[in-house]
Design a protein around this motif. Structure first.
Motif, mmCIF file in Angstrom:
data_model
loop_
_atom_site.group_PDB
_atom_site.id
_atom_site.type_symbol
_atom_site.label_atom_id
_atom_site.label_comp_id
_atom_site.label_asym_id
_atom_site.label_seq_id
_atom_site.Cartn_x
_atom_site.Cartn_y
_atom_site.Cartn_z
ATOM 1 N N ALA A 13 4.580 -1.683 -11.865
ATOM 2 C CA ALA A 13 4.332 -2.918 -11.121
ATOM 3 C C ALA A 13 2.870 -3.306 -11.272
ATOM 4 N N ASP A 14 2.615 -4.606 -11.361
ATOM 5 C CA ASP A 14 1.249 -5.137 -11.454
ATOM 6 C C ASP A 14 1.289 -6.554 -10.912
ATOM 7 N N ALA A 15 0.930 -6.709 -9.629
ATOM 8 C CA ALA A 15 1.069 -8.016 -8.983
ATOM 9 C C ALA A 15 0.249 -8.057 -7.703
ATOM 10 N N PRO A 16 -0.042 -9.267 -7.207
ATOM 11 C CA PRO A 16 -0.676 -9.380 -5.886
ATOM 12 C C PRO A 16 0.198 -8.730 -4.813
ATOM 13 N N VAL A 17 -0.441 -8.208 -3.764
ATOM 14 C CA VAL A 17 0.292 -7.539 -2.696
ATOM 15 C C VAL A 17 1.343 -8.461 -2.101
ATOM 16 N N SER A 18 0.965 -9.708 -1.814
ATOM 17 C CA SER A 18 1.892 -10.654 -1.190
ATOM 18 C C SER A 18 3.100 -10.917 -2.085
ATOM 19 N N GLU A 19 2.863 -10.985 -3.391
ATOM 20 C CA GLU A 19 3.963 -11.227 -4.329
ATOM 21 C C GLU A 19 4.915 -10.045 -4.382
ATOM 22 N N LEU A 20 4.361 -8.829 -4.396
ATOM 23 C CA LEU A 20 5.202 -7.634 -4.387
ATOM 24 C C LEU A 20 6.076 -7.589 -3.136
ATOM 25 N N ARG A 21 5.470 -7.882 -1.998
ATOM 26 C CA ARG A 21 6.215 -7.840 -0.743
ATOM 27 C C ARG A 21 7.292 -8.913 -0.713
ATOM 28 N N HIS A 22 6.981 -10.102 -1.230
ATOM 29 C CA HIS A 22 7.942 -11.210 -1.237
ATOM 30 C C HIS A 22 9.139 -10.893 -2.139
ATOM 31 N N MET A 23 8.855 -10.272 -3.301
ATOM 32 C CA MET A 23 9.923 -9.932 -4.238
ATOM 33 C C MET A 23 10.901 -8.935 -3.632
ATOM 34 N N LYS A 24 10.408 -8.139 -2.685
ATOM 35 C CA LYS A 24 11.241 -7.108 -2.070
ATOM 36 C C LYS A 24 11.647 -7.470 -0.636
ATOM 37 N N GLY A 25 11.711 -8.765 -0.365
ATOM 38 C CA GLY A 25 12.197 -9.203 0.939
ATOM 39 C C GLY A 25 11.216 -9.009 2.064
ATOM 40 N N ASP A 26 9.920 -9.196 1.757
ATOM 41 C CA ASP A 26 8.854 -9.089 2.765
ATOM 42 C C ASP A 26 8.806 -7.720 3.439
ATOM 43 N N GLN A 27 9.070 -6.664 2.666
ATOM 44 C CA GLN A 27 8.880 -5.311 3.155
ATOM 45 C C GLN A 27 7.385 -4.982 3.203
ATOM 46 N N SER A 28 7.044 -3.920 3.906
ATOM 47 C CA SER A 28 5.662 -3.449 3.893
ATOM 48 C C SER A 28 5.342 -2.907 2.509
ATOM 49 N N LEU A 29 4.056 -2.804 2.205
ATOM 50 C CA LEU A 29 3.667 -2.240 0.914
ATOM 51 C C LEU A 29 4.167 -0.798 0.793
ATOM 52 N N GLU A 30 4.166 -0.076 1.897
ATOM 53 C CA GLU A 30 4.661 1.302 1.872
ATOM 54 C C GLU A 30 6.119 1.349 1.445
ATOM 55 N N ASP A 31 6.946 0.464 2.009
ATOM 56 C CA ASP A 31 8.369 0.439 1.663
ATOM 57 C C ASP A 31 8.575 0.016 0.221
ATOM 58 N N VAL A 32 7.785 -0.968 -0.237
ATOM 59 C CA VAL A 32 7.876 -1.407 -1.632
ATOM 60 C C VAL A 32 7.529 -0.257 -2.564
ATOM 61 N N PHE A 33 6.432 0.437 -2.248
ATOM 62 C CA PHE A 33 5.999 1.561 -3.080
ATOM 63 C C PHE A 33 7.070 2.645 -3.143
ATOM 64 N N LEU A 34 7.633 3.004 -1.993
ATOM 65 C CA LEU A 34 8.653 4.045 -1.960
ATOM 66 C C LEU A 34 9.898 3.633 -2.733
ATOM 67 N N GLU A 35 10.265 2.372 -2.624
ATOM 68 C CA GLU A 35 11.449 1.897 -3.343
ATOM 69 C C GLU A 35 11.225 1.928 -4.855
ATOM 70 N N LEU A 36 10.037 1.515 -5.288
ATOM 71 C CA LEU A 36 9.752 1.452 -6.726
ATOM 72 C C LEU A 36 9.593 2.830 -7.357
ATOM 73 N N THR A 37 9.073 3.774 -6.578
ATOM 74 C CA THR A 37 8.773 5.099 -7.147
ATOM 75 C C THR A 37 9.829 6.148 -6.825
ATOM 76 N N GLY A 38 10.880 5.750 -6.126
ATOM 77 C CA GLY A 38 11.929 6.707 -5.803
ATOM 78 C C GLY A 38 11.676 7.493 -4.545
ATOM 79 N N GLY A 39 10.572 7.209 -3.852
ATOM 80 C CA GLY A 39 10.251 7.933 -2.625
ATOM 81 C C GLY A 39 11.221 7.645 -1.495
#
Length: 253
Positions: free
Chosen positions: A215-241
């Motif tokens: 992933a390589d994107a602004p924080v707001s864009e990452l969160r929006h792509m994943k349904g406005d989740q927190s950055l922690e939730d986005v990170f865990l979802e992307l990395t398998g955590g």
């Protein structure tokens, strides 16, 4: 110069293990960019290749347009690097170390002393300036390392876990200084496991997983792509955590 840092196909292998797999990304002037990944994902290896501490097996790292392997002295004059565990000269006093850093980067003695005093005051270390570094705690050594990094006003600051060991006031001060540094047209690139800091500070986030950029994107864009989740939730979802989180929930049933 378009980019402050250009990473072009960097790859690093240790025996049979590929730590970094031909990654590419750019850091632009005025940006604060967070570099995220679990332990062993390739963050520190990447930063060490950018700074010239490790030689890549393939690819190139350019700092303000200068190839770190082909023009190391010119390239290294453009940035400062603060590792997660400072390795300072313990037999030097704090003021001696900082003056040495000023000389290393060709800062005039008067300018260096003025800048050192200003930063020592900011970090509440003025009364420790004459103390030997081997008597400093990890947090105090981290402060001295950060002061040394800021001393020559580099175009780029690279940091590995910059707030580890710092008290809350100092951690906030570091965050404010780094954001201000970027606002002046410079760039900041740092790794951290503290996602709250990354979310509050960064213009952009780069996530590495098993040596690959996922992933390589602004924080707001990452969160929006994943349904406005927190950055922690986005990170865990992307990395398998998230799988670990689900296992913990199962244990609680």
């Amino acid at each position: 110069m378009t980019h402050m840092i250009e990473v072009k196909g960097l790859k690093k292998q240790f025996d049979d293990f590929t730590a970094v797999k031909s990654i590419k990304f750019n850091i632009n002037p005025g940006e604060v960019v967070g570099f995220l990944g679990h332990n062993g994902a390739g963050k520190t290896t990447t930063i060490k290749m950018i700074t010239g501490l490790l030689q890549p097996d393939e690819g190139h790292a350019l700092v303000t347009g200068l190839d770190i392997q082909r023009e190391p002295l010119k390239a290294k004059a453009q940035f400062a690097y603060v590792p997660d565990t400072p390795n300072l000269y313990g037999k030097l006093k704090a003021i001696e170390y900082l003056r040495f850093m000023g000389q290393l980067y060709h800062v005039s003695a008067d300018e260096a002393d003025a800048r050192i005093q200003e930063l020592l005051d900011l970090f509440e270390l003025t009364d420790k300036a004459g103390t030997y570094l081997d008597g400093f705690s990890h947090g105090m050594q981290q402060k001295v390392a950060i002061i040394g990094a800021l001393l020559h006003k580099p175009k780029i600051i690279l940091l590995d876990e910059p707030t580890v060991g710092l008290d809350p006031r100092s951690a906030r001060l570091v965050k404010d200084l780094l954001v201000q540094h970027a606002k002046e047209g410079n760039a900041v690139f740092f790794s951290s496991h503290i996602l709250e800091i990354v979310e509050n500070m960064c213009d952009r986030v780069i996530i590495i997983n098993h040596g690959e950029i996922i992933a390589d994107a602004p924080v707001s864009e990452l969160r929006h792509m994943k349904g406005d989740q927190s950055l922690e939730d986005v990170f865990l979802e992307l990395t398998g955590g998230q799988e670990v989180d689900d296992m913990v929930k199962e244990l609680g049933k």
